[in-house]
Design an enzyme around this catalytic site. Structure first.
Site, PDB file in Angstrom:
ATOM      1  N   SER A 157       0.971  -1.731  -0.667  1.00  0.00           N
ATOM      2  CA  SER A 157       0.038  -0.200   0.057  1.00  0.00           C
ATOM      3  C   SER A 157       0.702   1.468  -0.026  1.00  0.00           C
ATOM      4  CB  SER A 157      -1.157  -0.053   1.338  1.00  0.00           C
ATOM      5  OG  SER A 157      -2.272   0.816   0.991  1.00  0.00           O
ATOM      6  N   ASP A 254      -9.466  -3.785  -6.387  1.00  0.00           N
ATOM      7  CA  ASP A 254      -8.371  -3.046  -5.091  1.00  0.00           C
ATOM      8  C   ASP A 254      -8.397  -1.592  -5.431  1.00  0.00           C
ATOM      9  OD1 ASP A 254      -6.602  -1.611  -3.044  1.00  0.00           O
ATOM     10  OD2 ASP A 254      -5.311  -3.679  -3.003  1.00  0.00           O
ATOM     11  N   HIS A 280      -7.939  -4.884  -0.388  1.00  0.00           N
ATOM     12  CA  HIS A 280      -7.381  -4.622  -0.172  1.00  0.00           C
ATOM     13  C   HIS A 280      -6.777  -4.863   0.718  1.00  0.00           C
ATOM     14  CE1 HIS A 280      -4.140  -1.624  -0.346  1.00  0.00           C
ATOM     15  NE2 HIS A 280      -4.385  -0.353   1.174  1.00  0.00           N
TER      16      HIS A 280
END
Length: 310
Positions: A157, A254, A280
């Site tokens: 991320s 995502d 995610h």
């Protein structure tokens, strides 16, 4: 009307990102070994450097995602978030490989994401820059002390974004270490993902791009929702010399790495994806990214393969 739909689409995407970032359910399954795409084939110039005693042959640098790290965390024994996705990679590596083969170092940075629901947090821009600078400092310091040590870099991320940014600078000759010192890079849910940059591992169903690319053209609409989060667009020069050593992972749906390319259909696309943005949070268990195993399992096998073959 079109402008209104675009604004609504941006808000939906940003809210999906804010909700999805840093929220995942931990899983500890073990998977089979996989081939090692993106691993370097070595070069004669790499054998010239020699390490003094006390250096590891490899250093695995891990960059946790938003809310999964702390600026005060211990990089050798991180405890800021026991459910950090990257721990499902680094803990098995520590268990399976001795420290003289690989030093496992976890990036300590603020890892916050100021938004309309958390205005007290550090901005995405400042948090990302802090993480980038600290990772660059670690790479530089290790390379100076242990010139033969090779690096494996991985992030999730926000951690994937800053890891990808460092990989891009290294691959294009302006990073803290030479490209020959990087054995491989693994980026999970990179917010600047482009399918033609690096190796795309696993599913081939994604049609989107990283959120920083998707939202780049509407930066002005982003700031009221996520102040201090600049959507910078793609990495202009890609990964350069590291292109064949960068591995990308993105779960379908995502919104961090699979945002709509074209805001002409952004509202429809956002509506389709927002309900699935839990993707995610599920890289530790999602079977729809890599058949037969999870992303953390793939990275553990891949990194172990690089180290043991070294």
């Amino acid at each position: 009307m079109r402008k209104l739909l675009t604004v609504i689409a941006v808000i939906i995407i940003l809210l999906a990102i804010v909700v999805g970032v840093g929220q995942w359910m931990n899983s500890n399954n073990n998977g089979p070994n996989n081939p090692i795409p993106g691993a370097p084939n070595g070069g004669t110039e790499e054998t010239e450097a020699q390490n003094p005693p006390g250096c590891s042959a490899y250093e695995f640098i891990s960059a946790p995602g938003t809310w999964e790290s702390s600026a005060m965390d211990d990089p050798m024994d991180p405890t800021a978030n026991p459910r950090s996705l990257m721990l499902s990679v680094t803990n098995p590596l520590k268990e399976q490989l001795p420290e003289d083969q690989v030093k496992v170092w976890t990036l300590p940075y603020t890892a916050e994401f100021r938004n309309v629901n958390a205005m007290q947090e550090m901005s995405y821009d400042d948090s990302r820059r802090e993480g980038f600078d600290r990772m660059a400092a670690e790479l530089r310091a290790t390379h100076e002390a242990c010139p033969a040590t090779k690096f494996i870099i991985s992030g999730f991320s926000q951690g994937a974004v800053l890891s990808g940014d460092i990989a891009a600078e290294i691959g294009n000759g302006s990073g803290p270490v030479p490209a020959s010192s990087v054995a491989g890079v693994a980026l999970i849910a990179d917010g600047r993902l482009e399918r033609d940059k690096g190796n795309f591992i696993g599913n081939t169903n994604n049609t989107g791009v990283g959120a920083e690319i998707s939202l780049n053209i509407v930066n002005g609409l982003v700031q009221p929702i996520v102040p201090g989060a600049t959507m910078r667009g793609p990495r202009p020069d890609g990964f350069g010399e590291l292109s064949d050593r960068v591995n990308n992972f993105c779960a379908p749906g995502d919104m961090i790495c699979d945002s709509p390319r074209d805001f002409g259909n952004a509202l429809q696309r956002a509506r389709e994806l927002v309900g699935d943005n839990a993707a995610h949070a599920l890289y530790a268990s999602n079977p729809n990214v890599i058949p037969g195993q999870t992303v953390p399992q793939w990275i553990v096998d891949w990194a172990r393969g690089i180290v043991t073959a070294g």
